[in-house]
Motif scaffolding. Structure first.
Motif, PDB file in Angstrom:
ATOM      1  N   ASN A  71      30.779 -70.550 -71.280  1.00  0.00           N
ATOM      2  CA  ASN A  71      30.554 -70.223 -69.867  1.00  0.00           C
ATOM      3  C   ASN A  71      30.325 -71.493 -69.054  1.00  0.00           C
ATOM      4  N   ASP A 120      42.936 -71.868 -63.136  1.00  0.00           N
ATOM      5  CA  ASP A 120      43.085 -71.569 -64.562  1.00  0.00           C
ATOM      6  C   ASP A 120      41.938 -70.657 -64.998  1.00  0.00           C
ATOM      7  N   VAL A 121      42.146 -69.362 -64.817  1.00  0.00           N
ATOM      8  CA  VAL A 121      41.083 -68.408 -65.113  1.00  0.00           C
ATOM      9  C   VAL A 121      41.208 -67.921 -66.547  1.00  0.00           C
ATOM     10  N   GLY A 122      40.089 -67.479 -67.102  1.00  0.00           N
ATOM     11  CA  GLY A 122      40.090 -66.930 -68.447  1.00  0.00           C
ATOM     12  C   GLY A 122      39.911 -65.431 -68.419  1.00  0.00           C
ATOM     13  N   PHE A 123      39.893 -64.825 -69.600  1.00  0.00           N
ATOM     14  CA  PHE A 123      39.762 -63.376 -69.667  1.00  0.00           C
ATOM     15  C   PHE A 123      38.543 -62.936 -70.464  1.00  0.00           C
ATOM     16  N   MET A 124      37.783 -63.877 -71.013  1.00  0.00           N
ATOM     17  CA  MET A 124      36.613 -63.517 -71.815  1.00  0.00           C
ATOM     18  C   MET A 124      35.381 -63.421 -70.913  1.00  0.00           C
ATOM     19  N   PRO A 125      34.621 -62.346 -71.013  1.00  0.00           N
ATOM     20  CA  PRO A 125      33.395 -62.202 -70.212  1.00  0.00           C
ATOM     21  C   PRO A 125      32.229 -62.915 -70.898  1.00  0.00           C
ATOM     22  N   TRP A 126      32.190 -64.234 -70.790  1.00  0.00           N
ATOM     23  CA  TRP A 126      31.219 -65.019 -71.556  1.00  0.00           C
ATOM     24  C   TRP A 126      29.786 -64.688 -71.182  1.00  0.00           C
ATOM     25  N   ARG A 186      33.654 -73.001 -68.495  1.00  0.00           N
ATOM     26  CA  ARG A 186      34.412 -72.277 -67.478  1.00  0.00           C
ATOM     27  C   ARG A 186      33.930 -72.649 -66.082  1.00  0.00           C
TER      28      ARG A 186
END
Length: 57
Positions: A19, A30-36, A22
């Protein structure tokens, strides 16, 4: 049960580092998909409950 608490605490640490990475990324698009944040909160709750059950007399 203590091993579950340790594993959840390690997962909490990994999620917090991810997190932080991120939040400090160079490319904002550049976004991610994991809800850290959610993974960190859930693993902290599991670690606390597992430690409580492991240390229960």
């Amino acid at each position: 049960m203590l091993s579950v608490a340790i594993a959840a605490a390690v997962l909490f640490g990994i999620a917090e580092v991810a997190n932080w990475r991120r939040n400090n990324r160079r490319n904002v698009d550049d976004v991610g998909f994991m809800p850290w944040r959610g993974i960190a909160l859930a693993s902290a709750a599991v670690a606390l409950f597992a430690a409580a059950f492991a240390l229960k007399p």
